[in-house]
Write an enzyme that holds these catalytic residues in place. Structure first.
Site, short mmCIF file in Angstrom:
data_model
loop_
_atom_site.label_atom_id
_atom_site.label_comp_id
_atom_site.label_asym_id
_atom_site.label_seq_id
_atom_site.Cartn_x
_atom_site.Cartn_y
_atom_site.Cartn_z
N ARG A 14 -37.22 10.05 65.23
CA ARG A 14 -37.97 10.94 64.71
C ARG A 14 -39.59 10.75 64.90
O ARG A 14 -39.97 9.73 64.19
CB ARG A 14 -37.47 11.55 63.65
N GLU A 21 -26.19 7.78 46.33
CA GLU A 21 -26.24 9.11 46.37
C GLU A 21 -25.04 9.63 45.91
O GLU A 21 -24.84 10.51 45.16
CB GLU A 21 -26.67 9.66 47.86
N ASN A 74 -19.00 13.94 52.13
CA ASN A 74 -20.11 14.02 52.88
C ASN A 74 -19.83 14.17 54.17
O ASN A 74 -19.71 13.16 55.04
CB ASN A 74 -21.10 12.66 52.31
N ARG A 116 -21.73 16.87 49.46
CA ARG A 116 -23.20 16.94 49.86
C ARG A 116 -23.55 17.87 50.82
O ARG A 116 -22.95 17.92 52.03
CB ARG A 116 -23.27 15.35 50.32
N HIS A 130 -33.29 14.10 51.02
CA HIS A 130 -33.05 12.82 50.37
C HIS A 130 -33.21 12.76 48.79
O HIS A 130 -33.48 12.05 48.07
CB HIS A 130 -33.90 11.72 50.90
#
Ligand code: AMP
Length: 403
Positions: free
Chosen positions: A241, A387, A7, A91, A180
């Site tokens: 964010r 994940e 990743n 990923r 996600h």
């Protein structure tokens, strides 16, 4: 079969080596702060404790080299030969309109990924560098790309389109993609197992709440809608964010503020300086926000309340869209660990059959668990995301399909 999951983030490379016969982790770790004066390498194996050291790593290529050499190390390594690795799963944050599902890496695929650079400029070049570095270090071993956007491919057009002139979709591929996906997919499957019903008989809302957060409506195992959009900026209030804002604010800021005449400065403002951090002025981290709010800091309290309210709004709207739900799942750093956030979200949701058992919610645990009352119509679940395992499974499936 062994699968190495890689990743590559904008300044880090994370890895996990899996034995897929029992889906257990053999070795895992992360190289952080790539390109800075000092980088850090943390590594652990199934049989050794975590070790951390400072390293000098100038690029993603060097980080991958460090990791592979380490895995092969005679004393501390976990494999004797690179051929022990059957497939590498990468990923990939954004598949754009080019990739709708996991793919084996070919020349053509790499070309396609390069075309996605502009849509996720922080992530995709790092992914690309990681793929090349892995190819160099592990020649001949197949690689698979697993996209965060793939699970959201089932969102219907009326939900993924933005009401801009149609040509912006046709020419520039501007639409909701969602993120996600690997995490939402994993926790949906686990939720079905916990409830004890097939996924295709369930309606779920999954809340991945971390530094970046997204809420997803899943019906019969298929995504109906998700809160993130064209980029991971849309949706709920996040660590740094802003999430949803009136888009006219952007045009207004450009007009009135001399510092924001280019897209980079605006992107920094909305992605790195907003959210919990922007409101509280303290931190984008939930633990620090809750601590400051508890100590009486009014802005931290406001930031906490805004974040929870924005999540509650998405859950409520998806509840309506799905015409009721069987389960609500919390996952990722905040979702798995913040009792305060989960409680604030679930309070006063009885009308929807969402009833939290606060005692269960307050009990610390790192395991999958129910935190709803015995007679809550909706099962509230905390499910640690995985994940990496999902990417390993996808990579194995891709390879098995080929052979
Ligand atoms: P992630 O992006 O999934 O790693 O999640 C990071 C977020 O999870 C940060 O805002 C952390 O403050 C938050 N987090 C991690 N552990 C805890 C905890 N024990 N309590 C509250 N928030 C936590």
């Amino acid at each position: 079969m062994k699968v190495l999951v890689v990743n590559c983030g904008s300044s880090s490379v994370k890895y996990t080596l899996f034995e897929m016969d029992n889906e257990k982790k053999i070795a895992w770790g992360i190289v952080e702060c790539i390109g800075l004066l000092e980088s850090y390498y943390r590594r652990q194996t199934a049989v050794t404790e975590e070790k951390k050291k400072s390293v000098k790593v100038a690029s993603h290529t060097e980080a991958v080299e460090l990791i592979i050499n380490d895995l092969l190390d005679k004393e501390i390594g976990s494999i004797a030969n690179i051929d022990e690795i059957d497939v590498i799963g990468h990923r990939i944050v954004h598949g754009g309109n080019r990739f709708s599902k996991s793919v084996l890496v070919t020349k053509e695929v790499k070309k396609g990924l390069k075309e996605c650079f502009s849509i996720a400029p922080l992530h995709t070049p790092a992914h690309y560098a990681g793929i090349l570095a892995v190819e160099k270090m592990l020649p001949g071993i197949p690689s698979v790309l697993v996209f965060d956007t793939a699970f959201h491919q089932t969102i219907p057009d009326y939900a993924y389109m933005y009401a801009l002139p149609y040509e912006y979709y046709e020419k520039y591929h501007i639409r909701k993609y969602g993120f996600h996906g690997t995490s939402h997919n994993y926790v949906s499957q686990r939720a079905a197992a916990m409830i004890g019903k097939p996924l295709n008989e369930l309606k779920l809302i999954t809340a991945h709440l971390g530094n970046g957060s997204s809420i997803t409506a899943v019906e019969k195992g298929k995504v109906i809608d998700t809160s993130m959009g064209f980029t991971p900026l849309q949706g709920v209030v996040m660590g740094s964010r802003c999430g949803d804002i009136d888009p006219a604010i952007i045009a207004y800021i450009i007009k009135i503020h001399p510092n924001y005449r280019n897209s980079e400065a605006l992107n920094t403002l909305m992605n790195k300086e907003s959210g919990l951090l922007g409101i509280s002025g303290i931190s984008g981290d939930m633990r620090s926000t809750v601590k400051a709010a508890t100590e009486g800091n009014k802005k931290a309290k406001l930031a906490f309340e805004m974040l929870c309210y924005s999540i509650k709004k998405y859950i409520s709207s998806y509840y309506g869209i799905l015409n009721g739900i069987d389960g609500l799942v919390f996952t990722a750093g905040i979702g798995e660990n913040s009792t305060a956030v989960r409680e604030k979200i679930c309070v006063n949701m009885h009308a929807m059959g969402i009833e939290m058992d606060t005692e269960k919610n307050n009990k610390p645990s790192s395991k999958e668990r129910f935190v709803s009352t015995a007679d809550s119509k909706v099962k509230i679940m905390i499910i640690p995301t995985n994940e990496e395992l999902m990417i390993a499974r996808e990579s194995r499936a891709c390879i098995c399909m080929r052979t």
